[in-house]
Each structure stands twice: as C-alpha cells, then as structure tokens.
Write an enzyme that holds these catalytic residues in place. Structure first.
Site, PDB file in Angstrom:
ATOM      1  CE1 TYR A 143       8.899  13.305  -9.815  1.00 54.61           C
ATOM      2  CE2 TYR A 143       6.957  15.073  -9.254  1.00 54.61           C
ATOM      3  CZ  TYR A 143       7.435  13.538  -9.581  1.00 54.61           C
ATOM      4  OH  TYR A 143       6.519  12.596 -10.218  1.00 54.61           O
ATOM      5  CG  PHE A 189      -4.174  10.279   6.154  1.00 56.23           C
ATOM      6  CD1 PHE A 189      -3.185  10.586   6.691  1.00 56.23           C
ATOM      7  CD2 PHE A 189      -4.917  10.825   5.431  1.00 56.23           C
ATOM      8  CE1 PHE A 189      -2.984  12.132   6.755  1.00 56.23           C
ATOM      9  CE2 PHE A 189      -5.024  12.406   5.550  1.00 56.23           C
ATOM     10  CZ  PHE A 189      -4.052  12.870   6.165  1.00 56.23           C
ATOM     11  CD  GLN A 207      -3.369  20.519   3.001  1.00 59.08           C
ATOM     12  OE1 GLN A 207      -4.173  21.067   3.634  1.00 59.08           O
ATOM     13  NE2 GLN A 207      -2.408  19.811   3.217  1.00 59.08           N
TER      14      GLN A 207
HETATM   15  N1  UDP Z   1      -0.151  15.328   3.629  1.00 55.19           N
HETATM   16  C1  UDP Z   1      -0.505  15.107   4.904  1.00 55.19           C
HETATM   17  N2  UDP Z   1      -0.318  14.441   5.882  1.00 55.19           N
HETATM   18  C2  UDP Z   1       0.559  13.255   5.385  1.00 55.19           C
HETATM   19  C3  UDP Z   1       1.257  13.440   4.017  1.00 55.19           C
HETATM   20  C4  UDP Z   1       0.811  14.441   3.199  1.00 55.19           C
HETATM   21  O1  UDP Z   1      -1.370  16.179   5.322  1.00 55.19           O
HETATM   22  O2  UDP Z   1       0.905  12.425   6.444  1.00 55.19           O
HETATM   23  C5  UDP Z   1      -0.711  16.277   2.535  1.00 55.19           C
HETATM   24  C6  UDP Z   1       0.472  16.925   1.896  1.00 55.19           C
HETATM   25  O3  UDP Z   1       0.996  18.166   2.857  1.00 55.19           O
HETATM   26  C7  UDP Z   1      -0.198  17.528   0.743  1.00 55.19           C
HETATM   27  C8  UDP Z   1      -1.236  16.358   0.578  1.00 55.19           C
HETATM   28  O4  UDP Z   1      -1.337  15.836   1.621  1.00 55.19           O
HETATM   29  O5  UDP Z   1      -1.012  18.617   0.940  1.00 55.19           O
HETATM   30  C9  UDP Z   1      -0.524  15.291  -0.543  1.00 55.19           C
HETATM   31  O6  UDP Z   1       0.624  14.814  -0.285  1.00 55.19           O
HETATM   32  P1  UDP Z   1       1.418  13.911  -0.953  1.00 55.19           P
HETATM   33  O7  UDP Z   1       2.746  13.901  -0.136  1.00 55.19           O
HETATM   34  O8  UDP Z   1       0.625  12.554  -0.999  1.00 55.19           O
HETATM   35  O9  UDP Z   1       1.584  14.272  -2.539  1.00 55.19           O
HETATM   36  P2  UDP Z   1       1.418  15.504  -3.276  1.00 55.19           P
HETATM   37  O10 UDP Z   1       0.274  15.871  -3.816  1.00 55.19           O
HETATM   38  O11 UDP Z   1       1.850  16.846  -2.193  1.00 55.19           O
HETATM   39  O12 UDP Z   1       2.810  15.306  -4.198  1.00 55.19           O
END
Ligand code: UDP
Length: 310
Positions: A143, A189, A207
C-alpha cells in the site's frame, strides 16, 4: 459537470458522490466491489444523474468526463494486506489508466494518496515536504509503496504530459458507512463496545492517530479539486487533533456506556508510532480546516453502527 469517481462504492467514495450529486453534477461511479459495497450507493440509484459501472481500474476504460476523483484502492491494513499484489496493481496500473483517461479528456484528476506515504514518520507533525520513512519490503509496503509510486506517476504525467493534477494525502478518516469488518480502529472499537466484546488494543495503546470526520474530509477533497489550477499539491487532508489509541478506546467506552473490557494484543509489524497532519498548506491554499470534534463525530458514527447492528 460529468464527474468520474473511482472507488465510489467505498466509504469515502460514496460520501463524496452524495455531495457531488447534491451539487447537481452527473456522477459516474466505478467500483470492482472488492471492498466497496452496493449498499453504500443504493440510495443514488433513483437519481438520474448517477451511473454505476462495475469495473476494475487495473483495466483501462474510455469515458467522457470533466473531472476524475481516483479513490479506488483497499485502504484498511486488513484489506490491503489480504492480496498485496492486487493492492500494488490497483495503485500503479490503476493510476496509469486514470492519468491516461484524464489527459485524453483534458480532465482534472484528483488522486487520493495517503498519510501512509510518510511511513513511520521521523518528523512530527508531518508536513508535505517530509519525504517519509517506509519499509519497502514490509507487510504495509504494498500500500505505502504502491501509493508512493502512484504519486510519482501523477507528477511525471503532470510534468511530461500537462496533466491537470490535484494530489491529496488523506489521514485517518471515520464516520457512518465504514465497513464493520474493515479492521480499522474506530470501527473495531465501536462494534466491540456495542456488542459487549473485548476492546482490542494492539501494542500498549500509546501509538497516536489523528481522526478526521468524513464530512470534513469530503469538503476538503472538493475544495482541492476546484482550487486554482496553479496548485497541484500534494496537500495533507486530516484533522490535527491527536489521540493515543488508548484514549480512543476510553472515549468509545464512555460514549457507548459499554461494559466491554480492554484487552491487549500484539502490535502489527511496521505500525506507525505517531501520526498527525500539519494542515497549514490546506488552510492557506484551500481555506479549509476540519470543524467536527472527535467526540461529536464518534457520536454520529456510534449512532450509525447502532442502526446497522440491531
Ligand atoms: N488498532 C488497535 N486495535 C484494533 C485496530 C487497530 O489498537 O482493533 C491500532 C493499530 O495497531 C494502529 C491504530 O489502531 O496503531 C490505527 O489502526 P487502523 O487499522 O485504523 O489504521 P492505520 O492508521 O494503522 O492505517
């Protein structure tokens, strides 16, 4: 105006189409329905200004259009990593087909790039001049590098073939019509909180991400498309409000009155530690900034998920 929206049956694409139709445009939606869904565009079928074509932008297509919004690509980590070769082809072959179509029609092409081009950023917040820190062989590379290659193709056509170009970099966006199985943090969530399942925080939740409500993003996208010809971008579009993932979990639990408990899972490889857009360029060039606060946007998104989960 005749407007093509690729990926129009997706989350962002379908909101964009809704707004473009409300502004009396004729909209042609292309989608291969890999992650998009007919449900998202069902309500436009009655509108005589709306056309749907089942098509994969990996293959060329000939249409008469004045503007092109290239939104097609699986965008959530779960989806884009499911078939990484296809993801790379969608970015690279897809944009080649769209720049060719734009040049042939003398149409303006707005290409949806992403904050992922910055990778795991070493500077914070991210400005458009930052060149990024991407692992070219990791699981996110299909990606990230695909989108970086697409940006290169856009600017080469701009310089070499006079492409009328508008390049945006979209940061995390959320709102109604997100796919509940998207695997994204906001949808996960909310669905977990509403169904009483455990809330899954990856890593320790320290993060950060910056979440933009869909209506704000759509306004920014349309402003960019119709901005002065001299401005091609790239321009960041996102909400600079920055939250840890743990804070997001707490907000969702509070707003849903959920009894769900938080559990911690492994952090995926190459997961960016921090992300926040510097939007000074968008503010000065487009007079755009997001209006919707996270709590307000989450409430609307929770309401949407309550509707589809019942
Ligand atoms: N994340 C999490 N729990 C979940 C899904 C994602 O803690 O059930 C975390 C993921 O590891 C990242 C952040 O939330 O740090 C955002 O993830 P997302 O997949 O929404 O998008 P990204 O910004 O990583 O493309």
């Amino acid at each position: 105006m005749r407007i093509l929206v690729t990926g129009g049956a997706g989350f962002i694409g379908s909101h964009l189409i809704e707004k473009l139709l409300s502004m009396d445009n004729h909209v042609i939606c292309l989608d291969n329905l890999y992650t998009g869904s007919k449900e998202n565009i069902k309500k436009f079928n009655e509108n005589k200004n709306f056309e749907f074509i089942l098509h994969d932008i990996i293959n060329s297509i000939d249409l008469k259009v004045d503007q092109i919004y290239n939104m097609a690509c699986p965008a959530s980590p779960v989806h884009y990593q499911r078939d990484p070769v296809q993801t790379m082809k969608t970015s690279v072959y897809g944009i080649l087909n769209m720049v060719e179509l734009a040049v042939k029609n003398k149409a303006t092409l707005l290409h949806a790039s992403t904050s992922e081009v910055y990778g795991d950023p070493e500077i914070h917040p991210q400005t458009e001049t930052y060149k990024g820190s991407v692992n070219p062989i990791g699981p996110r590379a299909c990606y990230d590098e695909g989108k970086r290659a697409a940006e290169t193709i856009c600017f080469d056509y701009y310089r070499q073939h006079g492409l009328k170009l508008k390049l945006i970099r979209i940061f995390n966006t959320y709102g109604p019509r997100m796919d509940k199985n998207d695997g994204r943090v906001v949808s996960n969530f909310i669905v977990q909180a509403l169904t009483g399942s455990d809330i899954t925080i990856y890593g320790d939740g320290s993060q950060t991400r910056s979440f933009c409500y869909i209506d704000d993003l759509v306004n920014g996208i349309i402003s960019m498309m119709n901005s002065d010809d001299s401005f091609s971008g790239p321009v960041n579009l996102g909400n600079p409000g920055e939250f840890t993932i743990k804070e997001l979990a707490e907000k969702v639990i509070k707003l849903t009155n959920s009894k769900s408990k938080v559990i911690y899972k492994n952090l995926p490889a190459d997961d960016p530690v921090r992300r926040r857009p510097d939007i000074n360029l968008a503010q000065s060039q487009l007079k755009w900034r997001p209006q919707v606060l996270l709590n307000e946007g989450l409430e609307k998104t929770i309401e949407y998920f309550q509707g589809i989960l019942n």
